[in-house]
Design an enzyme around this catalytic site. Structure first.
Site, short mmCIF file in Angstrom:
data_model
loop_
_atom_site.label_atom_id
_atom_site.label_comp_id
_atom_site.label_asym_id
_atom_site.label_seq_id
_atom_site.Cartn_x
_atom_site.Cartn_y
_atom_site.Cartn_z
N SER A 19 -9.83 1.80 2.70
CA SER A 19 -8.92 2.56 1.86
C SER A 19 -7.89 1.71 1.14
CB SER A 19 -8.21 3.62 2.70
OG SER A 19 -7.38 3.01 3.67
N LYS A 71 0.85 -1.20 0.00
CA LYS A 71 0.00 0.00 0.00
C LYS A 71 0.88 1.25 0.00
CE LYS A 71 -3.96 1.97 2.55
NZ LYS A 71 -4.88 1.79 3.69
N SER A 85 -9.98 -0.60 6.88
CA SER A 85 -9.40 -0.48 5.54
C SER A 85 -8.69 -1.70 4.99
CB SER A 85 -8.44 0.70 5.50
OG SER A 85 -9.19 1.88 5.41
N1 GLN Z 1 -13.13 4.02 5.96
C1 GLN Z 1 -12.60 4.42 7.22
C2 GLN Z 1 -12.22 5.89 7.16
O1 GLN Z 1 -12.43 6.47 6.16
C3 GLN Z 1 -11.45 3.57 7.60
C4 GLN Z 1 -10.18 3.97 7.01
C5 GLN Z 1 -9.03 3.10 7.39
O2 GLN Z 1 -9.20 2.06 8.02
N2 GLN Z 1 -7.85 3.56 7.03
O3 GLN Z 1 -11.74 6.45 8.09
#
Ligand code: GLN
Length: 486
Positions: free
Chosen positions: A154, A79, A178
């Site tokens: 994400s 990532k 994410s």
């Molecule tokens: N979708 C969640 C957010 O937008 C989780 C993001 C993540 O786990 N990095 O904060």
């Protein structure tokens, strides 16, 4: 032979039996990338030359009779918020468009010392904020199961690449879901480890008290192999913990008999798509038939978790992202009148809308007069949520829930409505709030789209969690992870 279709564990064995070379594996993955990447768009940076070079070195080491790590020669994507020395690490932001880290994250050091082959850097929501990867400044990643749909986020690139055969395994990061949410949407296996079990050194911080790096693969065993490699105490991260050198893959047991599974009714109520609910309940029933016992449990604070997550994570983000000011890192606006003007323009131009929304929200909840009303309350709720989980784990070994309330949604469907987008995290955020480990495993398809089941474990009980996931995987005869990409 289509080597890209194999799991890391299978390839590892083939390498040792001299049935293929690391070079052939890398070539197979890169030819797959050439074939499907223009449709899927998982990668922000490809490292083909370096990967083929590395694969040659691995083959040489094998032919010299060296003992190599079980993951040596296995292609891995990373990532783009995990620092890679000499390779761009953009966090999918204009702010870091040209940033090349001078150091490796600890997990990358471990990957290198195990002689894994890094294929490239994977797309994501900007600074890991989002649930669809649509917040990337650079490109739109598509779900390999349906190119009109999002891969989740994400870590959308990390899950899509593994599902599309563009990497054998990958690393994502998980602050509120994410790793698990995109794994569920793309039909792969993703583990969010216990807070403190994997070093965060070199992970660009979103919300430091919630962030964890974790593995994504097409089988539970691959995830177990990668987790064993990356976990453990690191002197560069004071929150990381000594946990010995567990060999999760070797210890995997598929026997489910006697396993006590908790089913929290709060995760099966309103707001969860009925088809998703049904799939997950069927999976739990299968596990029951194989000898597990099911207990209804209560996690009463669950309805408040999403609010407290967005307060806590945004508060930390507003502080963490203060470092991007045009002085120390990345983008600086070309024209400005004075220092304040430079800060303002740099941050207005360098960050996307969602990141700015979080910074504003975080600054607000931390400001005097509002701190007690929001941040402090969210902290109290965090304690309550953790206690409820601790209590639950006195009676059960693992907890099973849906990973996401729906299957993958259409590109563009939720992007204009942040609140709707945030509800995609309703089943996953509690786990980060409580610092627990959780894994998403595929548990069926609805209208040809994968459904994910989330299994939650007690702190540092990754082995129990992986065993349960492995038991389920064996029960269903493996997961159908690689879709035709059309
Ligand atoms: N979708 C969640 C957010 O937008 C989780 C993001 C993540 O786990 N990095 O904060």
């Amino acid at each position: 032979m289509e080597l890209y279709k194999k799991s890391a564990a299978e390839l590892s064995e083939m390498l040792r039996k001299k049935e293929c070379s690391a070079f052939e594996i890398a070539e197979s993955v890169f030819s797959r990338i050439e074939k499907v990447e223009n449709k899927v768009n998982s990668y922000l940076t490809l490292c083909k030359e370096e990967a083929l070079e590395k694969a040659k070195l691995v083959d040489k080491a094998f032919s010299d009779g060296k003992e190599l790590h079980p993951l040596a020669g296995i292609p891995i994507g990373i990532k783009d918020n995990i620092s890679t020395k000499g390779i761009k690490t953009t966090c999918a932001s204009k702010m870091l468009e040209n940033y090349v880290p001078p150091f490796n994250a600890t997990v990358v050091e471990k990957i290198n010392s195990a002689d894994m082959v890094i294929t490239g850097k994977l797309n994501m929501d900007e600074f890991a904020m989002g649930s669809s990867t649509e917040n990337s400044y650079f490109k739109l990643t598509k779900n390999p199961h349906d190119l009109e749909r999002v891969p989740g986020g994400s870590s959308g690139g990390s899950a899509a690449a593994v599902a599309a055969g563009e990497a054998i395994v990958s690393l994502g990061s998980d602050t509120g879901g994410s790793i698990r949410q995109p794994s569920a949407f793309c039909g792969v296996v993703g583990l969010k480890p216990t807070y403190g079990s994997v070093s965060r050194y070199g992970l660009v911080a979103f919300a430091s008290s919630l962030d964890q790096i974790g593995p994504i693969g097409r089988t539970v065993k691959d995830v177990a192999l990668l987790q064993s490699l990356i976990c453990g105490r690191d002197k560069m991260d004071a929150t990381s913990r000594e946990i010995g050198a567990p060999d999760f893959a070797k210890e995997l047991k598929s026997n489910l008999s006697g396993l006590k599974i908790g089913m929290p009714k709060e995760y099966f109520g309103d707001g969860i798509d009925s088809a998703v609910k049904q799939s997950v309940m069927n999976a739990i029933k299968e596990m029951e038939k194989a000898g597990a016992t099911i207990k209804e449990i209560n996690l009463p604070s669950t309805p408040y978790a999403l609010n407290s997550y967005y307060i806590l994570s945004s508060a930390e983000a507003s502080s963490n992202l203060a470092r991007f000011d045009g002085v120390k890192y990345g983008y600086r606006t070309p024209e400005y009148e004075n220092l304040i003007d430079m800060y303002e323009k740099t941050r207005s131009e360098g960050f996307g809308d969602e990141v700015k929304r979080r910074i504003m929200l975080g600054t607000f909840v931390l400001s005097s007069g509002y701190y007690d009303a929001y941040y402090k309350k969210a902290k109290l709720l965090q304690k309550k949520i953790s206690e409820e989980f601790s209590l639950a784990f006195e009676n059960v070994d693992i907890i099973a829930t849906p990973t996401v309330p729906s299957t993958a949604f259409k590109i563009g469907e939720n992007i204009g409505d942040p609140i709707k987008m945030y509800t995609a995290d309703i089943c996953t955020v509690t786990i980060n709030i409580a610092g627990l480990p959780a894994i998403s495993v595929p548990c069926g398809f609805e209208n040809n789209l994968p459904v994910g089941m989330q299994l939650i474990g007690n702190k540092f009980e990754e082995q129990t969690l992986l065993n349960a996931a492995f038991g389920y995987e064996q029960l269903v005869g493996g997961f159908k992870c690689l879709p035709e990409i059309v």
